[in-house]
Design an enzyme around this catalytic site. Structure first.
Site: not given
Length: 525
Positions: A224, A350, A445
């Protein structure tokens, strides 16, 4: 100093190996001697060594690489840690820049209170300098995510013991977050969080050999914002001597323009009633600044979301003309980092998780209107809907989640790969993580992180991955990561990406390699 770990060390720091001849081990860094502890590794037939890896791992937690960034050092560039005398216990995690629980991910990333927040944690199977003529072990340096405003290196998932089992020294680092690390402040150095990364990586170059690592074989990795961090570093001329390979998981670069950075600083300063200067912001306490930062960067409606999708994150690495001279994609197109091998990829969905509580009225909006309201022109919306028919069948919430995923992560990633392809001398490898979580039913995610670290037996796993995540898939993901760190390639069965083949490894059960694995994203390019 006592050799008996405290109750807090047993609970939140190192679990020592009681069967080891001595549970503690000491190493001399340039700043002073540190004491870590041995722990057992977890070996099994499917791991990267076939069950023959190292039996034990030594952990050194909370080693400071810089002085505490408080008082006269607040909002300044990091200052290398002064030497100390005696032996410094490195048995529990040090203070983190994250305060409290921001509640932004499902990764357990605890906050540790305190002022000395710039530290590294080192995990090694062989805490001694290699003999003359011998090569040290490859090194993985992990940078945590959290949108550049949250996250912590103290997560049990980031424990390097399983990389140690497979012959890789692992380092996790902390850095200043949010406005403290990335805010534009008149009279203060820019990009303080980046400067923290650079100093931590310099520490690795200077010290990792005494932990058994090879400073000439350092791979930086992150997820991320951490993935964005390593991509940012890949595009920085001043960082090239600090690492030799990059592994970016769901990387989100920020590349904030000076104008946006200045506007946010003025907004926050106005809310605080101080000038946007070093003296002004230093007059405000940490807790109050965090409170105003949160309000200034919050999403209050679809307009803010659309701005983020168009412009990127508003708080993060900033194009300052000193460290960052241009957007990362332009740096890679110009050949910066071209000799560094790169692995990158993303999960299929995600941000679909963030829309699970979306208003039920969303299901009644025609899909073409939904895509148009999301910023797509009519021709692009038609093409995108055709390319993503499988997701569209699952409903508007899933379709919108996929679109946000594609605009924020996957299309940006493909553009970056294409830009790098024009001048890259080293290989690029692309993957998709497609295995659907047993909890959410899609690849959300953060889902790939425990597979990367091979820690499916870790805490808080079921809320992210469900009750029985496949160990065979973790074996594959982790083994490819180990191979990449050790050799600069993730394995012979994974072809390099090129514009001709667009080879993509799809992590699922079973995993496989496909041509143009991101074809459904291409309408957005």
């Amino acid at each position: 100093m006592s050799h008996t770990p405290s109750p807090s060390q047993q609970a939140t720091g190192i679990q020592t190996d009681a069967t080891a001849p001595t549970p503690f081990v000491e190493v001399d860094t340039l700043a002073g001697r540190v004491r870590g502890a041995w722990r057992p590794t977890v070996r099994h037939a499917g791991d990267a060594t076939g069950g023959a890896g190292a039996e034990a791992s030594a952990a050194f937690l909370g080693i400071p690489f810089a002085e505490a960034p408080v008082g006269e050092l607040r909002f300044l560039a990091p200052v290398p840690k002064a030497p100390w005398e005696g032996v410094r216990d490195a048995l529990e995690f040090a203070p983190t820049a994250q305060r409290g629980d921001p509640g932004v991910t499902l990764i357990p990333e605890p906050s540790v209170p305190g002022e000395s927040t710039l530290n590294v944690n080192v995990f090694t199977p062989s805490p001694e300098r290699p003999a003359d003529g011998e090569q040290g072990l490859p090194v993985l340096v992990w940078i945590h995510g959290g949108g550049y405003f949250a996250g912590s290196p103290a997560s049990p998932w980031y424990d390097g013991r399983n990389f140690n089992r497979d012959g890789v020294v692992t380092v996790t680092l902390s850095y200043r977050l949010g406005f403290d690390g990335f805010g534009a402040i008149e009279g203060a150095p820019s990009n303080r969080g980046i400067r923290d990364w650079l100093l931590a990586l310099e520490w690795v170059q200077q010290n990792i050999a005494v932990f058994g690592g090879d400073p000439s074989r350092v791979t930086i990795a992150g997820q991320s914002a951490g993935g964005g961090a390593v991509l940012t570093l890949l595009g920085m001329e001043v960082a090239q001597h600090l690492f030799h390979g990059v592994y970016a998981i769901s990387g989100a670069t920020a590349d904030v323009t000076p104008e946006r950075a200045d506007a946010l600083a003025r907004k926050i300063a106005g809310s605080l009633g101080v000038p946007p200067t070093l003296e002004g912001f230093r007059s405000v306490g940490e807790e109050r600044l965090l409170e105003v930062q949160k309000a200034a960067t919050a999403f209050s409606g679809p307009e803010e979301l659309e701005e983020m999708l168009k412009e990127g994150l508003g708080l993060g690495p900033t194009i300052d003309g000193e460290l960052l001279h241009r957007p990362t994609i332009d740096s890679l197109a110009a050949g910066v980092g071209a000799e560094k091998p790169l692995v990158l990829g993303a999960t299929d969905d995600e941000f679909s998780m963030a829309l699970l509580d979306a208003p039920k009225v969303l299901r009644f909006v025609p899909k073409s209107m939904l895509l148009k309201r999301s910023g797509l022109t009519k021709p692009v919306a038609r093409e995108y809907l055709a390319a993503n028919g499988d997701v569209a069948k699952l409903g508007n919430t899933r379709l919108l989640g996929r679109l946000i995923t594609d605009r924020m992560f996957r299309s940006a990633m493909l553009k970056l790969v294409a830009a790098r392809e024009t001048g890259a001398a080293a290989g690029t490898w692309l993957y998709r993580f497609s295995w659907p979580s047993g909890h959410f039913g899609f690849a959300e995610h953060c889902l790939d992180v425990p597979f990367f670290f091979d820690c499916l037996d870790g805490p808080a796993m079921e809320p992210l991955a469900g009750p029985n995540p496949p160990q065979t898939l973790a074996d594959e993901v982790h083994a490819a990561a180990v191979a990449f760190v050790a050799t600069g390639e993730p394995g012979a069965e994974w072809p390099r990406w090129s514009d001709a083949t667009r080879a993509t490894r799809v992590y699922d059960t079973p995993s496989h390699v496909v041509t143009d694995g991101y074809a459904s994203v291409r309408p957005l390019l």
